[in-house]
Scaffold this motif. Structure first.
Motif, PDB file in Angstrom:
ATOM      1  N   PHE A   1       0.829  -1.205   0.000  1.00 42.19           N
ATOM      2  CA  PHE A   1       0.000   0.000   0.000  1.00 42.19           C
ATOM      3  C   PHE A   1       0.865   1.257   0.000  1.00 42.19           C
ATOM      4  O   PHE A   1       0.528   2.246  -0.640  1.00 42.19           O
ATOM      5  CB  PHE A   1      -0.971   0.001   1.189  1.00 42.19           C
ATOM      6  CG  PHE A   1      -2.277  -0.665   0.867  1.00 42.19           C
ATOM      7  CD1 PHE A   1      -3.395   0.096   0.595  1.00 42.19           C
ATOM      8  CD2 PHE A   1      -2.381  -2.044   0.822  1.00 42.19           C
ATOM      9  CE1 PHE A   1      -4.608  -0.508   0.286  1.00 42.19           C
ATOM     10  CE2 PHE A   1      -3.572  -2.659   0.525  1.00 42.19           C
ATOM     11  CZ  PHE A   1      -4.699  -1.897   0.245  1.00 42.19           C
ATOM     12  N   ARG A   2       1.980   1.191   0.703  1.00 43.59           N
ATOM     13  CA  ARG A   2       2.896   2.343   0.724  1.00 43.59           C
ATOM     14  C   ARG A   2       3.498   2.545  -0.666  1.00 43.59           C
ATOM     15  O   ARG A   2       3.550   3.663  -1.172  1.00 43.59           O
ATOM     16  CB  ARG A   2       3.999   2.103   1.764  1.00 43.59           C
ATOM     17  CG  ARG A   2       4.358   3.301   2.570  1.00 43.59           C
ATOM     18  CD  ARG A   2       5.346   3.083   3.688  1.00 43.59           C
ATOM     19  NE  ARG A   2       5.829   1.748   3.970  1.00 43.59           N
ATOM     20  CZ  ARG A   2       5.314   0.931   4.904  1.00 43.59           C
ATOM     21  NH1 ARG A   2       4.300   1.311   5.632  1.00 43.59           N
ATOM     22  NH2 ARG A   2       5.829  -0.261   5.098  1.00 43.59           N
ATOM     23  N   LYS A   3       3.930   1.442  -1.290  1.00 38.51           N
ATOM     24  CA  LYS A   3       4.586   1.535  -2.605  1.00 38.51           C
ATOM     25  C   LYS A   3       3.616   1.981  -3.700  1.00 38.51           C
ATOM     26  O   LYS A   3       3.931   2.872  -4.486  1.00 38.51           O
ATOM     27  CB  LYS A   3       5.171   0.166  -2.975  1.00 38.51           C
ATOM     28  CG  LYS A   3       5.795   0.118  -4.345  1.00 38.51           C
ATOM     29  CD  LYS A   3       6.323  -1.260  -4.681  1.00 38.51           C
ATOM     30  CE  LYS A   3       6.870  -1.300  -6.093  1.00 38.51           C
ATOM     31  NZ  LYS A   3       7.302  -2.640  -6.486  1.00 38.51           N
TER      32      LYS A   3
ATOM     33  N   LEU B   1       0.134   5.192   0.820  1.00 31.50           N
ATOM     34  CA  LEU B   1      -0.667   5.170   2.049  1.00 31.50           C
ATOM     35  C   LEU B   1       0.007   4.323   3.116  1.00 31.50           C
ATOM     36  O   LEU B   1       0.445   3.209   2.835  1.00 31.50           O
ATOM     37  CB  LEU B   1      -2.044   4.556   1.787  1.00 31.50           C
ATOM     38  CG  LEU B   1      -3.055   5.361   1.014  1.00 31.50           C
ATOM     39  CD1 LEU B   1      -4.297   4.523   0.749  1.00 31.50           C
ATOM     40  CD2 LEU B   1      -3.441   6.600   1.795  1.00 31.50           C
ATOM     41  N   ASP B   2       0.038   4.827   4.316  1.00 35.03           N
ATOM     42  CA  ASP B   2       0.505   4.033   5.454  1.00 35.03           C
ATOM     43  C   ASP B   2      -0.731   3.480   6.141  1.00 35.03           C
ATOM     44  O   ASP B   2      -1.336   4.141   6.981  1.00 35.03           O
ATOM     45  CB  ASP B   2       1.328   4.887   6.421  1.00 35.03           C
ATOM     46  CG  ASP B   2       1.894   4.078   7.579  1.00 35.03           C
ATOM     47  OD1 ASP B   2       1.518   2.891   7.726  1.00 35.03           O
ATOM     48  OD2 ASP B   2       2.694   4.635   8.339  1.00 35.03           O
ATOM     49  N   ILE B   3      -1.132   2.266   5.762  1.00 36.88           N
ATOM     50  CA  ILE B   3      -2.371   1.699   6.304  1.00 36.88           C
ATOM     51  C   ILE B   3      -2.240   1.293   7.772  1.00 36.88           C
ATOM     52  O   ILE B   3      -3.233   0.923   8.384  1.00 36.88           O
ATOM     53  CB  ILE B   3      -2.894   0.512   5.459  1.00 36.88           C
ATOM     54  CG1 ILE B   3      -1.888  -0.634   5.403  1.00 36.88           C
ATOM     55  CG2 ILE B   3      -3.282   0.983   4.069  1.00 36.88           C
ATOM     56  CD1 ILE B   3      -2.431  -1.891   4.769  1.00 36.88           C
ATOM     57  N   THR B   4      -1.050   1.394   8.315  1.00 40.95           N
ATOM     58  CA  THR B   4      -0.905   1.136   9.750  1.00 40.95           C
ATOM     59  C   THR B   4      -1.295   2.362  10.561  1.00 40.95           C
ATOM     60  O   THR B   4      -1.494   2.275  11.767  1.00 40.95           O
ATOM     61  CB  THR B   4       0.529   0.712  10.118  1.00 40.95           C
ATOM     62  OG1 THR B   4       1.422   1.801   9.866  1.00 40.95           O
ATOM     63  CG2 THR B   4       0.966  -0.515   9.322  1.00 40.95           C
TER      64      THR B   4
ATOM     65  N   LEU C   1      -8.909   3.518   6.714  1.00 41.98           N
ATOM     66  CA  LEU C   1      -9.325   3.209   5.355  1.00 41.98           C
ATOM     67  C   LEU C   1     -10.547   2.313   5.464  1.00 41.98           C
ATOM     68  O   LEU C   1     -10.484   1.253   6.102  1.00 41.98           O
ATOM     69  CB  LEU C   1      -8.181   2.492   4.622  1.00 41.98           C
ATOM     70  CG  LEU C   1      -8.279   2.281   3.136  1.00 41.98           C
ATOM     71  CD1 LEU C   1      -8.344   3.618   2.398  1.00 41.98           C
ATOM     72  CD2 LEU C   1      -7.081   1.492   2.643  1.00 41.98           C
ATOM     73  N   HIS C   2     -11.650   2.711   4.858  1.00 49.97           N
ATOM     74  CA  HIS C   2     -12.870   1.914   4.921  1.00 49.97           C
ATOM     75  C   HIS C   2     -12.671   0.620   4.145  1.00 49.97           C
ATOM     76  O   HIS C   2     -11.961   0.577   3.134  1.00 49.97           O
ATOM     77  CB  HIS C   2     -14.049   2.706   4.333  1.00 49.97           C
ATOM     78  CG  HIS C   2     -15.366   2.078   4.613  1.00 49.97           C
ATOM     79  ND1 HIS C   2     -15.852   1.018   3.897  1.00 49.97           N
ATOM     80  CD2 HIS C   2     -16.299   2.359   5.555  1.00 49.97           C
ATOM     81  CE1 HIS C   2     -17.026   0.660   4.375  1.00 49.97           C
ATOM     82  NE2 HIS C   2     -17.321   1.464   5.384  1.00 49.97           N
ATOM     83  N   TRP C   3     -13.299  -0.443   4.640  1.00 53.35           N
ATOM     84  CA  TRP C   3     -13.200  -1.769   4.006  1.00 53.35           C
ATOM     85  C   TRP C   3     -13.543  -1.693   2.520  1.00 53.35           C
ATOM     86  O   TRP C   3     -12.894  -2.330   1.696  1.00 53.35           O
ATOM     87  CB  TRP C   3     -14.143  -2.733   4.729  1.00 53.35           C
ATOM     88  CG  TRP C   3     -14.159  -4.102   4.171  1.00 53.35           C
ATOM     89  CD1 TRP C   3     -15.165  -4.702   3.471  1.00 53.35           C
ATOM     90  CD2 TRP C   3     -13.111  -5.086   4.250  1.00 53.35           C
ATOM     91  NE1 TRP C   3     -14.819  -5.978   3.117  1.00 53.35           N
ATOM     92  CE2 TRP C   3     -13.555  -6.242   3.584  1.00 53.35           C
ATOM     93  CE3 TRP C   3     -11.846  -5.090   4.827  1.00 53.35           C
ATOM     94  CZ2 TRP C   3     -12.787  -7.390   3.476  1.00 53.35           C
ATOM     95  CZ3 TRP C   3     -11.087  -6.246   4.720  1.00 53.35           C
ATOM     96  CH2 TRP C   3     -11.546  -7.370   4.045  1.00 53.35           C
TER      97      TRP C   3
ATOM     98  N   MET D   1      -8.553  -1.818  -3.648  1.00 53.76           N
ATOM     99  CA  MET D   1      -7.140  -1.450  -3.714  1.00 53.76           C
ATOM    100  C   MET D   1      -6.246  -2.681  -3.575  1.00 53.76           C
ATOM    101  O   MET D   1      -5.165  -2.753  -4.171  1.00 53.76           O
ATOM    102  CB  MET D   1      -6.812  -0.420  -2.629  1.00 53.76           C
ATOM    103  CG  MET D   1      -7.513   0.915  -2.849  1.00 53.76           C
ATOM    104  SD  MET D   1      -7.385   2.009  -1.431  1.00 53.76           S
ATOM    105  CE  MET D   1      -5.846   2.842  -1.816  1.00 53.76           C
ATOM    106  N   LEU D   2      -6.710  -3.642  -2.818  1.00 52.96           N
ATOM    107  CA  LEU D   2      -5.961  -4.884  -2.621  1.00 52.96           C
ATOM    108  C   LEU D   2      -5.648  -5.547  -3.963  1.00 52.96           C
ATOM    109  O   LEU D   2      -4.551  -6.059  -4.182  1.00 52.96           O
ATOM    110  CB  LEU D   2      -6.787  -5.815  -1.728  1.00 52.96           C
ATOM    111  CG  LEU D   2      -6.148  -7.059  -1.182  1.00 52.96           C
ATOM    112  CD1 LEU D   2      -4.943  -6.730  -0.318  1.00 52.96           C
ATOM    113  CD2 LEU D   2      -7.168  -7.849  -0.367  1.00 52.96           C
TER     114      LEU D   2
END
Length: 102
Positions: free
Chosen positions: A19-21, A25-28, A32-34, A40-41
């Motif tokens: 996600f960062r690359k 976004l830093d999802i940690t 982020l809504h499901w 995005m996954l």
């Protein structure tokens, strides 16, 4: 049933890195809504996460014979840990076997 290809727990670092690359976004840290996360996954191509998924889902027989030994090592390295003990897996297999014969 199909084997699982990823685990949010086991693959968390690869997911966060992807996600960062791809999205910056830093999802940690960011919420982020499901319904945003799931599409995005599917866009995490050419990341450590997608590479590991590819290894997990590719049958050894699809790999060039000369590269199979290394590929088997990689499949073992990146295999998801079983969520059941060997005893539980044996019990599940027995139940499924009896259900198929019924």
């Amino acid at each position: 049933s199909e084997p699982e290809l990823y685990s949010f727990d086991y693959d968390a670092a690869r997911l966060a890195s992807g996600f960062r690359k791809v999205f910056g976004l830093d999802i940690t840290r960011e919420k982020l809504h499901w319904f945003q996360f799931v599409p995005m996954l599917g866009e995490l191509s050419e990341t450590a996460f997608s590479n590991v998924i590819e290894i997990r889902q590719t049958p050894v027989s699809d790999v060039d014979r000369k590269k199979q030994a290394e590929f088997i090592r990689m499949k073992k390295r990146f295999a998801l840990p079983s969520q059941y003990t060997q005893e539980e897996e044996a019990t599940i297999a027995g139940v499924l076997e009896r259900a198929r014969g019924a």
